[in-house]
Design an enzyme around this catalytic site. Structure first.
Site, mmCIF file in Angstrom:
data_model
loop_
_atom_site.group_PDB
_atom_site.id
_atom_site.type_symbol
_atom_site.label_atom_id
_atom_site.label_comp_id
_atom_site.label_asym_id
_atom_site.label_seq_id
_atom_site.Cartn_x
_atom_site.Cartn_y
_atom_site.Cartn_z
ATOM 1 N N GLU A 101 -3.167 7.564 -4.174
ATOM 2 C CA GLU A 101 -3.068 6.263 -3.517
ATOM 3 C C GLU A 101 -2.869 5.154 -4.549
ATOM 4 O O GLU A 101 -3.527 5.154 -5.582
ATOM 5 C CB GLU A 101 -4.365 6.019 -2.739
ATOM 6 N N TYR B 243 0.850 -1.202 0.000
ATOM 7 C CA TYR B 243 0.000 0.000 0.000
ATOM 8 C C TYR B 243 0.879 1.243 0.000
ATOM 9 O O TYR B 243 1.842 1.334 0.772
ATOM 10 C CB TYR B 243 -0.898 0.014 1.254
#
Ligand code: GDP
Ligand code: MN
Length: 380
Positions: free
Chosen positions: A189, A101
């Site tokens: 992101e 992530y």
């Protein structure tokens, strides 16, 4: 403003971030044609302004043309978190070796860009933050220097033990920081950032939120706007330059100035009410703004009572009163309206309202208590 994955990937690619090739389709036939061009296997992905598409059945692998058609048809019939899927991204599938992530956002507490990474990639990061916050590694960036290469490497080494791989991932994160900074993004992101079985580092997913206040600097990003899931009210408010945030309650609030708006919402809550929105008509004197504000608010079916709270400075109370009457001439408003006016030209304003049998208080406390009671069905 949020943009779609395929749009964010276009931006990422312009900054040199590797992505797998893809094309957008609005019909199953189109999806199959794209898939044949790209080569199998492909992944068919719902394009909606929401995360968690995988869990909702909005991300599916297809190994042949018929399967690509079927998966696209199924996904195009889905709603993901209440949002209808109007288009899918067809993209080349990769064999995943690891998922990481990476997110960049503005941390208001430290007043700095904050990079968050986690080896627990691919899963819901909000869940990780709750259940195992120690799995998220953070790096605050000094905006004067930007993200320095050694910082990026040190950060990625904490989630990727292979130093050579970590260095390549760090290069990608440096590029992502440039995207975040140069596009005036509020969030960038990649979840997951993958290392493929072949050892490639690529952004498998892409999410970008842009700072609305900076969009006029980025016409190419503004062009990505897809407001088909936005309410008519919020589109109108944006076009007319009013700050409007829809909330969950039933008291519509028309207020001049963000500070007074926040204080009003607090007071509504204090007296046991629930605001339906945050609507700031700003600091100028223009009756038309009141008309727009009432149009926006009455378009929200949850609104049971309306509070107009004006502290007149540059905003003149008589203009607000005129706008209110103009609005009442043009539309029927079923919800009771409670008015609080004080400041510039308040006497004139009260006289204008009185001609139509309307009254206004000068006390905010009184007005808020009254509107909370009216929303609960207590008649004045
Ligand atoms: P999200 O659920 O909205 O975050 O959508 P993602 O784009 O992150 O996709 C969800 C999940 O689908 C990913 O975490 C992967 O596990 C899987 N996935 C997506 N693309 C591929 C791919 O090309 N190959 C494989 N094996 N899995 C994929
Ligand atoms: Mn994802």
């Amino acid at each position: 403003m949020n943009i779609h994955e395929y749009q964010a990937k276009e931006v990422f690619a312009r900054f040199g971030i590797p992505i797998s090739p893809g094309q957008v389709a609005t019909t199953p036939d189109e999806a199959r044609a794209h898939a044949e061009r790209i080569g199998f296997p492909v992944v068919v992905k719902a394009q909606v302004h929401s995360g968690g598409r995988g869990k909702a059945g909005g991300v599916k692998l297809a190994h042949g043309p018929q399967e690509a058609y079927d998966k696209a048809r199924d996904i195009l019939a889905l709603h993901v978190k209440g949002l209808p899927v109007r288009q899918v991204l067809v993209t080349g599938a990769v064999d995943i070796a690891s998922e990481t992530y990476v997110g960049i956002l503005l941390d208001r507490a430290s007043k700095r860009p904050l990079i968050m990474v986690s080896a627990a990639g691919g899963v819901d990061i909000e869940e990780t933050a709750k259940t195992s916050p120690e799995k998220i590694v953070r790096c605050a960036v000094d905006p004067r220097t930007g993200l320095l290469p050694y910082q990026a490497r040190a950060l990625m080494q904490r989630v990727q033990p292979d130093a050579a791989l970590a260095a390549r991932m760090a290069q990608l994160v440096e590029k992502l920081y440039r995207v975040w900074w140069e596009c005036d993004a509020s969030l960038c992101e990649i979840n997951p950032l993958v290392v493929t079985q072949a050892g490639e580092v690529i952004a498998l997913d892409a999410k970008m939120s842009l700072d609305d206040n900076a969009l006029d600097r980025h016409p190419e990003l503004e062009a990505y706007r897809d407001d088909r899931d936005e309410s008519a009210g919020s589109v109108l408010a944006r076009e007319k330059g009013l700050s409007y945030v829809k909330l969950d309650g039933d008291i519509g609030c028309i207020i001049n100035g963000a500070g007074l708006a926040m204080a009003t919402l607090d007071l509504v809550k204090h007296y046991g009410g629930e605001p339906a929105n945050f609507l700031d008509i700003g600091g100028s004197s223009n009756p038309e703004k009141m008309v727009t504000a009432l149009t926006v608010i009455t378009g929200d079916a949850n609104v049971r009572a309306i509070l107009v709270n004006i502290f007149g400075g540059i905003t003149r109370c008589d203009d607000v009163a005129r706008g209110l009457l103009q609005a009442l001439d043009r539309m029927t408003i079923a919800a009771p309206i409670v008015i609080r006016l004080t400041g510039t030209n308040e006497t004139e304003a009260r006289a204008i309202l009185a001609e139509r049998g309307l009254s206004a208080t000068t006390a905010m406390d009184e007005a808020v208590r009254a509107v909370v009671a009216r929303a609960k069905g207590v008649t004045a």
